[in-house]
Design a protein around this motif. Structure first.
Motif, mmCIF file in Angstrom:
data_model
loop_
_atom_site.group_PDB
_atom_site.id
_atom_site.type_symbol
_atom_site.label_atom_id
_atom_site.label_comp_id
_atom_site.label_asym_id
_atom_site.label_seq_id
_atom_site.Cartn_x
_atom_site.Cartn_y
_atom_site.Cartn_z
ATOM 1 N N PRO A 1 0.787 -1.108 -0.156
ATOM 2 C CA PRO A 1 -0.107 -0.177 0.129
ATOM 3 C C PRO A 1 0.952 1.315 0.050
ATOM 4 O O PRO A 1 1.927 1.236 0.684
ATOM 5 N N LEU A 2 0.386 2.233 -0.954
ATOM 6 C CA LEU A 2 1.065 3.533 -0.865
ATOM 7 C C LEU A 2 0.977 4.201 0.407
ATOM 8 O O LEU A 2 -0.219 3.967 0.800
ATOM 9 N N THR A 3 1.878 4.677 1.102
ATOM 10 C CA THR A 3 1.509 5.495 2.481
ATOM 11 C C THR A 3 2.860 6.512 2.741
ATOM 12 O O THR A 3 3.945 5.984 2.337
ATOM 13 N N PRO A 4 2.552 7.663 3.382
ATOM 14 C CA PRO A 4 3.711 8.291 3.563
ATOM 15 C C PRO A 4 4.550 7.781 4.917
ATOM 16 O O PRO A 4 5.437 8.386 5.043
ATOM 17 N N LEU A 5 4.077 6.874 5.487
ATOM 18 C CA LEU A 5 4.493 6.417 6.799
ATOM 19 C C LEU A 5 6.085 5.916 6.233
ATOM 20 O O LEU A 5 6.884 5.765 7.153
ATOM 21 N N VAL A 6 6.143 5.145 5.211
ATOM 22 C CA VAL A 6 7.375 4.733 4.817
ATOM 23 C C VAL A 6 8.436 5.686 4.647
ATOM 24 O O VAL A 6 9.732 5.533 4.994
ATOM 25 N N PHE A 7 8.060 7.024 4.213
ATOM 26 C CA PHE A 7 9.083 8.017 3.998
ATOM 27 C C PHE A 7 9.921 8.236 5.271
ATOM 28 O O PHE A 7 11.258 8.473 5.496
ATOM 29 N N LEU A 8 9.272 8.277 6.720
ATOM 30 C CA LEU A 8 9.889 8.461 7.881
ATOM 31 C C LEU A 8 10.994 7.213 8.104
ATOM 32 O O LEU A 8 11.851 7.402 8.578
ATOM 33 N N GLU A 9 10.266 6.164 7.815
ATOM 34 C CA GLU A 9 10.987 4.924 8.149
ATOM 35 C C GLU A 9 12.353 4.924 7.127
ATOM 36 O O GLU A 9 13.496 4.389 7.717
ATOM 37 N N ARG A 10 12.018 5.354 6.064
ATOM 38 C CA ARG A 10 13.228 5.388 5.089
ATOM 39 C C ARG A 10 14.488 6.394 5.830
ATOM 40 O O ARG A 10 15.536 6.120 5.916
ATOM 41 N N ALA A 11 13.771 7.769 6.022
ATOM 42 C CA ALA A 11 14.748 8.624 6.458
ATOM 43 C C ALA A 11 15.564 8.165 7.755
ATOM 44 O O ALA A 11 16.679 8.472 7.913
ATOM 45 N N ALA A 12 14.812 7.507 8.763
ATOM 46 C CA ALA A 12 15.636 6.872 9.856
ATOM 47 C C ALA A 12 16.384 5.801 9.771
ATOM 48 O O ALA A 12 17.480 5.712 10.371
ATOM 49 N N ARG A 13 16.352 5.171 8.739
ATOM 50 C CA ARG A 13 17.257 4.216 8.406
ATOM 51 C C ARG A 13 18.537 4.866 7.519
ATOM 52 O O ARG A 13 19.498 4.374 7.797
ATOM 53 N N VAL A 14 18.144 5.602 6.700
ATOM 54 C CA VAL A 14 19.350 5.980 5.630
ATOM 55 C C VAL A 14 20.122 7.252 6.225
ATOM 56 O O VAL A 14 21.210 7.327 6.355
ATOM 57 N N HIS A 15 19.199 8.357 7.051
ATOM 58 C CA HIS A 15 20.007 9.399 7.650
ATOM 59 C C HIS A 15 19.507 9.428 8.906
ATOM 60 O O HIS A 15 19.021 10.696 9.351
ATOM 61 N N PRO A 16 19.739 8.434 9.916
ATOM 62 C CA PRO A 16 19.392 8.473 11.139
ATOM 63 C C PRO A 16 19.973 9.584 11.973
ATOM 64 O O PRO A 16 19.050 10.214 13.042
ATOM 65 N N ASP A 17 21.202 10.169 11.696
ATOM 66 C CA ASP A 17 21.970 11.098 12.525
ATOM 67 C C ASP A 17 21.400 12.546 11.900
ATOM 68 O O ASP A 17 21.879 13.567 12.638
ATOM 69 N N HIS A 18 20.792 12.604 10.763
ATOM 70 C CA HIS A 18 20.393 14.062 10.320
ATOM 71 C C HIS A 18 19.388 14.602 11.179
ATOM 72 O O HIS A 18 18.427 13.937 11.606
ATOM 73 N N LEU A 19 19.472 15.981 11.375
ATOM 74 C CA LEU A 19 18.527 16.843 11.986
ATOM 75 C C LEU A 19 17.363 16.716 11.367
ATOM 76 O O LEU A 19 16.956 17.377 10.535
ATOM 77 N N ALA A 20 16.539 16.344 12.246
ATOM 78 C CA ALA A 20 14.907 16.048 11.774
ATOM 79 C C ALA A 20 14.103 17.406 12.162
ATOM 80 O O ALA A 20 13.189 17.974 11.544
ATOM 81 N N VAL A 21 14.307 17.707 13.472
ATOM 82 C CA VAL A 21 13.224 18.625 14.023
ATOM 83 C C VAL A 21 14.018 19.682 15.148
ATOM 84 O O VAL A 21 14.757 19.060 15.694
ATOM 85 N N VAL A 22 13.777 20.752 14.672
ATOM 86 C CA VAL A 22 14.358 21.956 15.546
ATOM 87 C C VAL A 22 13.171 22.668 16.299
ATOM 88 O O VAL A 22 12.185 22.909 15.654
ATOM 89 N N HIS A 23 13.043 22.880 17.462
ATOM 90 C CA HIS A 23 11.916 23.686 18.265
ATOM 91 C C HIS A 23 12.618 24.241 19.559
ATOM 92 O O HIS A 23 13.135 23.716 20.582
ATOM 93 N N GLY A 24 12.898 25.773 19.457
ATOM 94 C CA GLY A 24 13.531 26.260 20.428
ATOM 95 C C GLY A 24 14.906 25.425 20.491
ATOM 96 O O GLY A 24 15.727 25.384 19.521
ATOM 97 N N PRO A 25 15.283 25.358 21.821
ATOM 98 C CA PRO A 25 16.790 24.532 21.892
ATOM 99 C C PRO A 25 16.658 23.049 21.499
ATOM 100 O O PRO A 25 17.720 22.445 21.615
ATOM 101 N N LEU A 26 15.397 22.528 21.287
ATOM 102 C CA LEU A 26 15.232 21.073 21.109
ATOM 103 C C LEU A 26 15.957 20.642 19.762
ATOM 104 O O LEU A 26 15.721 21.390 18.681
ATOM 105 N N ARG A 27 16.672 19.746 19.625
ATOM 106 C CA ARG A 27 17.171 18.986 18.517
ATOM 107 C C ARG A 27 16.854 17.622 18.537
ATOM 108 O O ARG A 27 17.085 16.792 19.453
ATOM 109 N N ARG A 28 16.117 17.012 17.307
ATOM 110 C CA ARG A 28 15.967 15.719 17.293
ATOM 111 C C ARG A 28 16.292 15.177 16.036
ATOM 112 O O ARG A 28 15.928 15.785 14.728
#
Lengths: 542, 542
Positions: free
Chosen positions: A19-46
């Motif tokens: 099934p086509l779903t956007p959920l695979v995009f996060l799974e792929r990004a977490a597999r391929v670029h796990p250490d890349h900065l995904a979320v910034v919010h104030g001082p928070l970095r994820r």
């Protein structure tokens, strides 16, 4: 159709059909670029690793509470990390994400919660003041979870049974999703801000969300690792599907609770923002920033805007400020943008008035939208592509909603004849570009002649004293209706009603010119759209 | 699963569900960028308007001759405008495009034509010498159409009933396609160049072709209006779906009948080529060009290569020559590339040996491929992601073939356990990147130990005198098999078998070192793949 060798023993199976779903995009990004900065919010970095783990823990916590396929999780959140997590964690369970407009009143929210049969509600503390009475008024009794964002220092009590962080902590990062089983399953529910009657619940499916998420990347020519500033509310058409698009290219989300000029410039400079989206009001905010508020930008920033086409002067000013503006168009029913003013290189060489005229067009289908037409809704025939024959703009393709929830009549009407009826009136230019002339309900009919309110507004926008304008119909005994203009003047400028009417007479057929001009602040919705129904009430009394 | 409100009165209809197909990309490009240059071939220039019209006329001409859903149209064409037109015109009728490998012999072609039940065959005059006996030998009696390319001045008779241009002229540009009715319908048929037994017919569907076409754009970060040089044969996996990808971004196809250095540089310079794909042999051709053949490039050119990972030295030389090389991986069964060595920015700072080791990995799933795993085919369990446990590389997702035509057994075997079995052996590194170690049938088993032929080749490639190398198993009474190396030396360099064996002993476990070294030209397929089955025959006698 007769079957043949290509239909025999070549069925779908899990190896060749998922099934086509956007959920695979996060799974792929977490597999391929796990250490890349995904979320910034104030001082928070994820990182993407963290982002994915948190989404899985949220899904797991929801599943443990019994949330599953077809359940609704409603959220009243600003553009925060929690909102991003909900875009993945909720659909991972098979549930449907219902993002509530943070500026609506308690009565409408109560209606939505009941209509959606919300089982869980996640509330940012900032919005508890309206959510408390909404929840009190609603018949449903969902689990209420408080989100107490460290970046929000303002007033607002906790009204829920538990805290969002505690709730996420209940979940396990080993959660393995089993959904969607079918790409036609619902992923989200967005209520239209109905100007009359109850709002309608627009249902998106995984297939469309996946295709529009990738469509954004292709149509906006987003390369790898963009840095995206959240100036567009995520409650609006799921932020035009950008919460999912950014994962496709492993970009960085820069969260933002409030569209303030200094904060935007600070974040753009600090994080090297490459893309942002927003209503025209966001452009005004950027352009009206003081010198102290501005910061130098690292490079040209791509700005995607929808709603009214930006006037020439705004486009020029944006370019000078370091932004390249692209004009998109769509509706809640089309996942946000599905039409783009796909610019031709050689148009840049045109004289400025021709250039401005081309910039003002809504454009052509996104890669991903199959059909865009201007039709006579009575016959469903295409109108001539002559730039003048006005008809209803209609859409067809996989990035059109599943339908309206529990509203078969509205769904059937919207899809009559196999096309989605937008309710927008427009023309098709000879080169296949669509230009809106009006909302069907905003057209002014005077002496039997149609007047496009947009055409009158365009004429008034060219007046040097006019900062903002909206034209609506005013009932008239003789003519049926006549145009009534509401105008905001530029600071330090003056103009009389007579001046503006004379200005229009030099530029438009006389019957199209406003009979009344009212100077006032123009009421707008939370997403920056002008509230013409309020103006129509005001026009009756003008 | 229990149904709920989101399943009720929200069915698919033509407004919100259209079959995915790459045919829409040409239609959109012709609508949005009708005057943009679509095809260059010698002095010929065709815009998107023309390209679309010719594809519709071809479709119409085929339909008039009774060609429709599930019929096969086989083509024996070089990388020409006709080949591009066939990629759209044939599937517009519902028929299936079968591109024949121009370097195969008559017997295999006759087999393919019969197996595919070809109803129309389009033949470039250059290939009539092999197609005439193939058609004579085949049981099917298709309509044969000659394509007499003005850019081909060599020998070759016309063997068909009519000329391609006359055939296209029979069609009408008003052709309105009714296909595909279902995105699962077949779009093309690609025979694998089976090294044993009869070739297998790999069937692609419209859904997969559409998703991989967009996948190329996203994964290769192709912006708007790329200029694409056709160095990869379009008969090979439909040119990795790039005939469809280029329409997504309204790019320009620069056709090319032959991979010759001077012509490639001339075309790159003349048209501002931005992208090309090809086997390692294309890189060698570019790098071995004389100074007279080279032309300055306008900017960095993106080069996508598959097959064997390019050695460090080649990557460095390519970079100096103005090309950025990205390594892709896939099989005919996965629409060509569906795995990419998705490069991390910070890897550029690594020491050159570590950098080279990372560059040599096949990588991670394309955006568009759901699953890529290294499994034990007996248990279907994932092997540890430790970079050493060797298992079979398996694929899952929408860019995996529909199956093998009229070959249920092979299809079932390939999809056993819900994954596509690639037949390639590899390891999963701890960071989720896959690296091939061998084809299953290329592994050498010596004294009960597995030896990766690629590992031995890698060691030999590092020897300064070695230009090319291939290692295969040689039957051995004592050990079962031992490694036998076939080597091409660099011009002006010398090395003895003993030198190379000693070199390996310094770098590999002794049982992995070749016992025999043969200096010879290494046989390759038309697509540049080393023909190990031929080497295995030679090894028996070595």
């Amino acid at each position: 159709m007769a079957s043949n060798a290509y239909d025999t023993d070549l069925a779908r199976n899990p190896a060749n059909h998922q099934p086509l779903t956007p959920l695979v995009f996060l799974e792929r990004a977490a597999r391929v670029h796990p250490d890349h900065l995904a979320v910034v919010h104030g001082p928070l970095r994820r990182t993407y690793r963290d982002f994915h783990i948190r989404a899985k823990k949220l899904a797991s916590a929801l599943a443990k509470r019994g949330i599953g396929r077809g359940d609704t999780v409603s959220v009243m959140l600003a553009n925060t990390p929690a909102m991003l997590e909900c875009h993945y964690g909720v659909p991972m369970t098979g549930a449907v994400l219902n993002t509530l407009n943070t500026r609506l009143d308690a009565a409408i929210i109560a209606f939505s919660l009941d209509h959606a049969e919300a089982r869980v509600v996640i509330v940012d503390r900032e919005f508890s003041r309206v959510m408390k009475p909404a929840l009190d008024a609603a018949k449903v009794k969902p689990l209420v979870v408080d989100y107490d964002d460290p970046e929000f220092a303002g007033p607002g009590e906790r009204i829920g049974a538990l805290d969002y962080e505690d709730f996420v902590a209940e979940g396990s990062e080993d959660f393995a999703r089993a959904h969607p089983g079918d790409e036609w399953d619902a992923i989200s529910l967005n209520y239209t801000s109905g100007t009359t009657g109850n709002p309608k619940g627009v249902v998106y499916h995984h297939r469309g969300a996946s295709l529009l998420a990738v469509g954004n990347v292709v149509n906006c020519a987003m390369g790898k690792h963009p840095v995206y500033l959240w100036t567009l509310p995520m409650f609006h058409c799921n932020g035009w599907c950008f919460p999912w698009s950014i994962s496709v290219v492993a970009g960085t989300h820069v969260c933002l609770r409030q569209v303030r000029a200094s904060l935007m410039y600070d974040l753009m400079a600090a994080h090297g923002v490459t893309h942002l989206c927003g209503a025209p009001i966001v452009m005004s905010t950027l352009l009206n920033a003081t010198d102290a508020e501005r910061k130098p930008l690292a490079g040209t920033v791509q700005f995607f805007t929808a709603a009214a086409p930006p006037p020439e002067s705004v486009l020029v000013a944006m370019k000078e400020a370091g932004f390249e503006v692209t004009h998109l168009y769509g509706l809640t029913e089309t996942y946000g943008p599905s039409v783009i003013n796909d610019w031709h290189r050689d148009w840049d060489a045109l004289a400025v008035d021709r250039w401005g005229a081309l910039k003002a067009r809504q454009g052509v289908p996104y890669v991903g939208l199959d059909g865009l037409a201007v039709k006579d809704p009575a016959t469903m025939e295409d109108l001539p592509a002559d730039g003048t024959a006005m008809g209803e703009v209609m859409f067809r393709g996989n990035v059109v909603m599943k339908g309206y929830l529990k509203n078969k009549r509205a769904t059937d009407e919207a899809f009559a004849g196999g096309w989605f009826h937008s309710g927008d009136l427009g023309v098709m230019h000879p080169d296949g570009y669509v230009q809106l002339k009006d909302r069907a309900k905003d057209i002014i009919i005077s002496g039997g002649e149609n007047i496009s309110s947009i055409e009158v507004e365009d004429a008034l926008y060219k007046h040097p004293a006019v900062a903002a304008v909206a034209v609506v119909a005013k009932p008239d005994e003789k003519w049926g209706e006549t145009p009534c203009a509401f105008v905001e003047l530029r600071e330090g400028r003056t103009a009389s009603p007579e001046d503006l009417i004379a200005w229009c007479r030099d530029r438009l057929a006389h019957f199209k010119c406003p009979r009344h001009v009212v100077f006032t602040e123009i009421p707008k919705t939370s997403t920056g759209k002008i509230q013409k129904y309020k103006l129509r009430e005001m026009a009756r009394e003008a």
